[in-house]
Design an enzyme around this catalytic site. Structure first.
Site, PDB file in Angstrom:
ATOM      1  N   GLU A  88      46.497 -73.036  74.025  1.00  0.00           N
ATOM      2  CA  GLU A  88      46.482 -74.057  72.976  1.00  0.00           C
ATOM      3  C   GLU A  88      45.264 -74.933  73.231  1.00  0.00           C
ATOM      4  OE1 GLU A  88      50.290 -76.081  72.733  1.00  0.00           O
ATOM      5  OE2 GLU A  88      51.327 -74.204  73.075  1.00  0.00           O
ATOM      6  N   SER A 130      51.367 -79.004  73.134  1.00  0.00           N
ATOM      7  CA  SER A 130      52.325 -79.636  72.224  1.00  0.00           C
ATOM      8  C   SER A 130      53.275 -80.617  72.907  1.00  0.00           C
ATOM      9  CB  SER A 130      53.122 -78.567  71.492  1.00  0.00           C
ATOM     10  OG  SER A 130      53.853 -77.778  72.403  1.00  0.00           O
ATOM     11  N   HIS A 132      53.038 -72.309  73.678  1.00  0.00           N
ATOM     12  CA  HIS A 132      54.164 -72.450  72.745  1.00  0.00           C
ATOM     13  C   HIS A 132      55.014 -71.174  72.677  1.00  0.00           C
ATOM     14  CE1 HIS A 132      55.879 -72.922  68.572  1.00  0.00           C
ATOM     15  NE2 HIS A 132      55.988 -74.172  68.995  1.00  0.00           N
TER      16      HIS A 132
HETATM   17  C1  LIG Z   1      54.327 -76.104  65.889  1.00  0.00           C
HETATM   18  C2  LIG Z   1      53.570 -75.095  66.662  1.00  0.00           C
HETATM   19  C3  LIG Z   1      53.478 -73.784  66.232  1.00  0.00           C
HETATM   20  C4  LIG Z   1      54.269 -73.270  65.065  1.00  0.00           C
HETATM   21  O1  LIG Z   1      53.786 -73.739  63.873  1.00  0.00           O
HETATM   22  P1  LIG Z   1      54.791 -73.872  62.629  1.00  0.00           P
HETATM   23  O2  LIG Z   1      53.906 -73.956  61.467  1.00  0.00           O
HETATM   24  O3  LIG Z   1      55.591 -75.114  62.866  1.00  0.00           O
HETATM   25  O4  LIG Z   1      55.656 -72.656  62.640  1.00  0.00           O
HETATM   26  C5  LIG Z   1      52.673 -72.920  66.934  1.00  0.00           C
HETATM   27  N1  LIG Z   1      52.006 -73.325  68.030  1.00  0.00           N
HETATM   28  C6  LIG Z   1      52.095 -74.591  68.489  1.00  0.00           C
HETATM   29  C7  LIG Z   1      51.328 -74.985  69.697  1.00  0.00           C
HETATM   30  C8  LIG Z   1      52.887 -75.513  67.834  1.00  0.00           C
HETATM   31  O5  LIG Z   1      53.004 -76.746  68.303  1.00  0.00           O
END
Ligand SMILES: *Cc1c(COP(=O)(O)O)cnc(C)c1O
Length: 382
Positions: free
Chosen positions: A178, A182, A131
């Site tokens: 991750e 996402s 991300h």
């Molecule tokens: C959405 C997301 C974030 C950020 O989180 P927020 O609370 O929306 O700022 C970080 N890492 C990944 C993999 C995400 O999908």
């Protein structure tokens, strides 16, 4: 000097201009747009439907009544209220770590944590599909960055071998990935990654943004599902997806969290999240982790199976390729009443623009079936 109008025209020409869409209704599986009521929403990360959960709405209201609106200052000044510490104790218990720190967002957790722990001379090794918040955090740190192709364990291993020779005795090596990706919805081979980082004396940060609340016992995430929580050094995630609210967390050893309190700039120089929000997140975590959460996860799994027997998560990418084609497919679906976003570069690599379908426990079986037939029609006429 470059003018912004010209830059916007260039984006437009490449099919990369982004526009905000106004939603007139609350979040939910059906949303009202400015010119189109009751669209079926397949674009939210509210996987368990908690953003509008009646019990949590009532709890939020009562916490506001008790605690008021804002938090007054940053956490280190006078913004640390009981609700923040209670929430941190709760998330640390869930993740089975010594301590936790919460941030105003997952983005802030990433951009605060990596520069607090790594500096010039250290090495950060990231999956290619990490991300933007992790990439920005890595860049801000000044550490040397190495990227391995998505889920490629051989390349991760060669980066680790290289890094061991590169950093000095005091140097840090951190592997960043991750757990559920996402934009692709696939899973990282976390157990194998953990074995590799152990063998090379590196640390492992896992961003469970799309797994927390959804996977594993009590929805504790993929590391918990695999039984390797204790091998993850830095557990990162967000309360903005399955938990239905907003805010980020980082769980780790006490000393690491204390270091973040001293060094994470997105934590130090930002006003604490509203205390009523922190208290409501605690309530939401109770729900996510008990039998109510189990029921919602079972429903989400049913929705996934209805969509397709071989989904790996609630995120289903439909790869289209070119930007304009993805935008056209999304527009066609919207005309039929389905909100499914087109995701383009730089969120995904060039040439892999896609529709990103996300499913929620709150969808009805009929919603999923009608999306399936709309997608099939869309493909035929494509
Ligand atoms: C959405 C997301 C974030 C950020 O989180 P927020 O609370 O929306 O700022 C970080 N890492 C990944 C993999 C995400 O999908």
């Amino acid at each position: 000097m470059r003018d912004p109008e010209a830059e916007l025209r260039a984006l437009e020409g490449d099919g990369l201009r982004r526009l905000l869409r106004r939603i007139e209704s609350p979040q939910g599986t059906r949303v009202d747009l400015a010119d189109q009521d009751s669209c079926l929403n397949f674009s939210s990360n509210d996987y368990l439907g908690l953003a509008t959960n009646e019990g949590l709405k009532a709890a939020y209201q009562s916490h506001i009544g008790r605690l008021g609106g804002g938090s007054g200052a940053s956490r280190l000044v006078c913004g640390t209220m009981a609700a923040h510490l209670d929430l941190e104790e709760k998330i640390a218990n869930l993740k089975q770590t010594e301590a936790a720190l919460t941030f105003s967002s997952g983005f802030a957790a990433a951009t605060g944590t990596l520069p607090a722990l790594c500096r010039k001379g250290d090495v950060l090794i990231l999956d290619k599909l990490c991300h933007a918040s992790l990439i920005d955090g890595a860049r801000l740190s000044g550490a040397t960055m190495r990227i391995f192709p998505h889920n490629d364990l051989d390349r991760l291993e060669s980066h680790l071998e290289w890094a061991v020779g590169e950093v000095g005795r005091d140097g840090r090596i951190v592997v960043v990935t991750e757990s559920v990706f996402s934009m692709d919805g696939d899973l990282a081979p976390l157990a194998e990654i953990a074995t590799l980082k152990e063998r090379h004396g590196a640390l492992l940060l896992v961003d469970e943004a799309h797994a927390f609340g959804v996977l594993g016992p009590q929805g504790r995430g993929l590391a918990a599902a695999l039984g390797i929580e204790s091998l993850v050094d830095l557990h990162m995630g967000t309360f903005s997806k399955a938990v239905g609210l907003s805010g980020g967390y980082l769980c780790s050893r006490r000393a690491t969290v204390d270091l973040l309190i001293n060094r994470a700039r997105s934590f130090i120089y930002s006003t604490a999240p509203a205390p009523a929000l922190a208290a409501t997140i605690s309530d939401a975590l109770d729900l996510v982790c008990d039998s109510r959460g189990e029921t919602l996860r079972a429903e989400l799994l049913e929705r996934r199976t209805t969509f397709s027997p071989d989904t790996t998560s609630a995120i289903i990418p439909v790869i289209i390729g070119e930007n304009e084609a993805a935008l056209a497919a999304s527009a066609k679906l919207l005309k039929k009443g389905f909100l499914v976003p087109a995701i383009r570069y730089p969120t995904v690599p060039r040439g892999s623009a896609r529709l990103r379908v996300t499913l929620s426990a709150a969808h009805r079986t009929d919603d999923i079936l009608s999306l399936k037939s709309a997608l099939a029609e869309c493909r035929e006429t494509h």
